[in-house]
Scaffold this motif. Structure first.
Motif, PDB file in Angstrom:
ATOM      1  N   CYS A 170      32.168  82.382  46.336  1.00  0.00           N
ATOM      2  CA  CYS A 170      31.182  83.661  45.999  1.00  0.00           C
ATOM      3  C   CYS A 170      31.158  84.581  47.376  1.00  0.00           C
ATOM      4  O   CYS A 170      30.509  84.441  48.566  1.00  0.00           O
ATOM      5  CB  CYS A 170      29.686  83.756  45.311  1.00  0.00           C
ATOM      6  N   VAL A 218      30.441  87.802  49.448  1.00  0.00           N
ATOM      7  CA  VAL A 218      29.238  88.274  49.474  1.00  0.00           C
ATOM      8  C   VAL A 218      29.540  89.937  49.939  1.00  0.00           C
ATOM      9  O   VAL A 218      28.217  90.569  50.633  1.00  0.00           O
ATOM     10  CB  VAL A 218      28.548  88.153  49.828  1.00  0.00           C
ATOM     11  N   GLU A 250      30.119  89.158  44.426  1.00  0.00           N
ATOM     12  CA  GLU A 250      28.863  89.671  44.495  1.00  0.00           C
ATOM     13  C   GLU A 250      29.369  91.442  44.949  1.00  0.00           C
ATOM     14  O   GLU A 250      29.243  91.636  45.945  1.00  0.00           O
ATOM     15  CB  GLU A 250      28.536  89.429  45.172  1.00  0.00           C
ATOM     16  N   CYS A 262      28.786  89.006  39.666  1.00  0.00           N
ATOM     17  CA  CYS A 262      27.593  89.172  40.121  1.00  0.00           C
ATOM     18  C   CYS A 262      26.481  90.038  40.639  1.00  0.00           C
ATOM     19  O   CYS A 262      27.898  91.136  41.883  1.00  0.00           O
ATOM     20  CB  CYS A 262      26.869  88.328  40.198  1.00  0.00           C
ATOM     21  N   SER A 279      21.429  87.345  40.630  1.00  0.00           N
ATOM     22  CA  SER A 279      21.088  86.925  41.625  1.00  0.00           C
ATOM     23  C   SER A 279      20.135  87.023  42.332  1.00  0.00           C
ATOM     24  O   SER A 279      19.701  88.024  42.740  1.00  0.00           O
ATOM     25  CB  SER A 279      21.982  86.889  42.974  1.00  0.00           C
TER      26      SER A 279
END
Length: 390
Positions: free
Chosen positions: A26, A28, A62, A89, A111
């Motif tokens: 993931c 970010v 993200e 996300c 999240s």
């Protein structure tokens, strides 16, 4: 020793009793990376970075913190609707209103975070653990009721009492969260304690565990890999390791380590240097020259002994080839260059000098003030022509 086309394998891994890693990335960069002081990505830059991350094969992006502004919300929604292979996300505080905003953004999951350490409860929230956890679960329930996947994240998880952390994650499982996440918010962990913490959580929690590491004492990548060895599923990264304070685990370091150490080769690492340059340009933050994988000197060699070996077999002093990460090798002429290495470099430039000419050239090199910073290929070409002329 196992030599592949692009890299050397760490054979000592065969002596460890490790199960194959079951991981996903993931990234970010678009959220935590943008929390780097002074960094703001434009809409076009965020879309470009997301496109590149998707092309590399990153599983989850993200894309932002949509309650920050209307513009941020619009960009998060646009990325979610780009048709990427990567899932998207976004971040949300433990507030139903934040979750409502996430729902409007069409992301795959949200999240939802709270801090549970005594330090944060006392000085940031001024609330008890029970109050904060109740708010978090209200937000989680609202997200689940509206079809969103949920990652329940413990900010400052590495300084939270481990029994409190277990109790919170176990309770969150009752709400059918998709992930539980441990954030090493201030980078206090080391590989041993990271491994221990993840193992302890996995003893009681069946939900996939995420790890989010900061680099305050330079251990973010190592801690992320230790978490993966302990069974963490989702590994958080940023391009160039940017992020708050000292940054986060570096995407390029984690992906190359996954290939070299654990034989996970499904990510297109050839795009890493190009993406790094884009993020450098968009963020205004230049990685250190000795930064692993993408630093300016990551494939630069000056020492005469090293250069001689590199010219014969690059793997002698390169763990992995520059081509594997889209980089480029640089053989630098300077104070430490010997005549044998210089001969090889000159030959690679298309020149065939006599021994006397080489001696004259190395004398020029050694006495040049430019050796302090390394002599460029253009300047070396001029020196070669000067020697030829005499």
């Amino acid at each position: 020793m196992v030599l592949t086309k692009d890299y050397s394998r760490n054979e000592l891994m065969h002596y460890l009793d490790l199960a194959p890693l079951d991981i996903e990335i993931c990234d970010v960069t678009l959220r935590d990376g943008e929390q780097t002081p002074g960094v703001v990505f434009t809409r076009e830059e965020k879309i470009d970075i997301a496109t590149e991350l998707d092309a590399i094969g990153v599983e989850i992006i993200e894309s932002g913190f949509p309650v920050v502004s209307q513009t941020e919300k619009e960009i998060v929604k646009e990325i979610a609707n780009m048709g990427l292979n990567s899932k998207t996300c976004c971040l949300a505080r433990s507030r139903v209103s934040d979750v409502e905003t996430a729902i409007e953004c069409d992301v795959d999951f949200v999240s939802i975070f709270i801090a549970m350490s005594e330090l944060h409860l006392k000085h940031k929230y001024h609330k008890s653990y029970e109050e904060m956890f109740g708010l978090a679960m209200e937000a989680v329930q609202y997200a689940k009721d509206h079809g969103l996947g949920v990652r329940f994240a413990a900010e400052d998880g590495s300084r939270t009492d481990i029994e409190t952390l277990k109790r919170a994650f176990l309770a969150a499982e009752d709400y059918k969260v998709n992930y539980v996440s441990i954030a090493d918010t201030i980078g206090i962990l080391n590989p041993s304690t990271t491994y221990y913490l993840v193992k302890e959580i996995k003893k009681v929690v069946k939900t996939p565990v995420c790890i989010h590491c900061h680099d305050d004492i330079g251990m973010a990548t190592a801690n992320t890999l230790a978490a993966a060895e302990a069974g963490a599923k989702q590994l958080h990264t940023t391009v160039n390791g940017i992020g708050e304070r000292a940054g986060n685990a570096s995407l390029e370091e984690v992906l190359v380590a996954l290939r070299v150490q654990y034989d996970i080769d499904r990510y297109d690492t050839r795009k890493l240097t190009g993406l790094s340059k884009k993020v450098e340009r968009y963020s205004g933050i230049k990685p250190g020259v000795t930064k692993a994988v993408i630093g300016e000197h990551a494939f630069s060699h000056e020492s005469g002994i090293h250069v001689c070996a590199i010219l014969e077999e690059p793997r002698t002093y390169e763990l992995f080839s520059p081509e594997m990460v889209g980089g480029q090798r640089r053989l630098i002429v300077g104070k430490h260059t010997g005549i044998k290495a210089l001969k090889g470099i000159v030959k690679s430039m298309g020149h065939d000098l006599s021994h006397e000419a080489l001696c004259a050239l190395i004398e020029k090199v050694k006495n040049s003030a430019e050796t302090k910073y390394g002599i460029s290929s253009e300047r070396l070409e001029e020196m070669i022509n000067e020697v030829k002329g005499t």
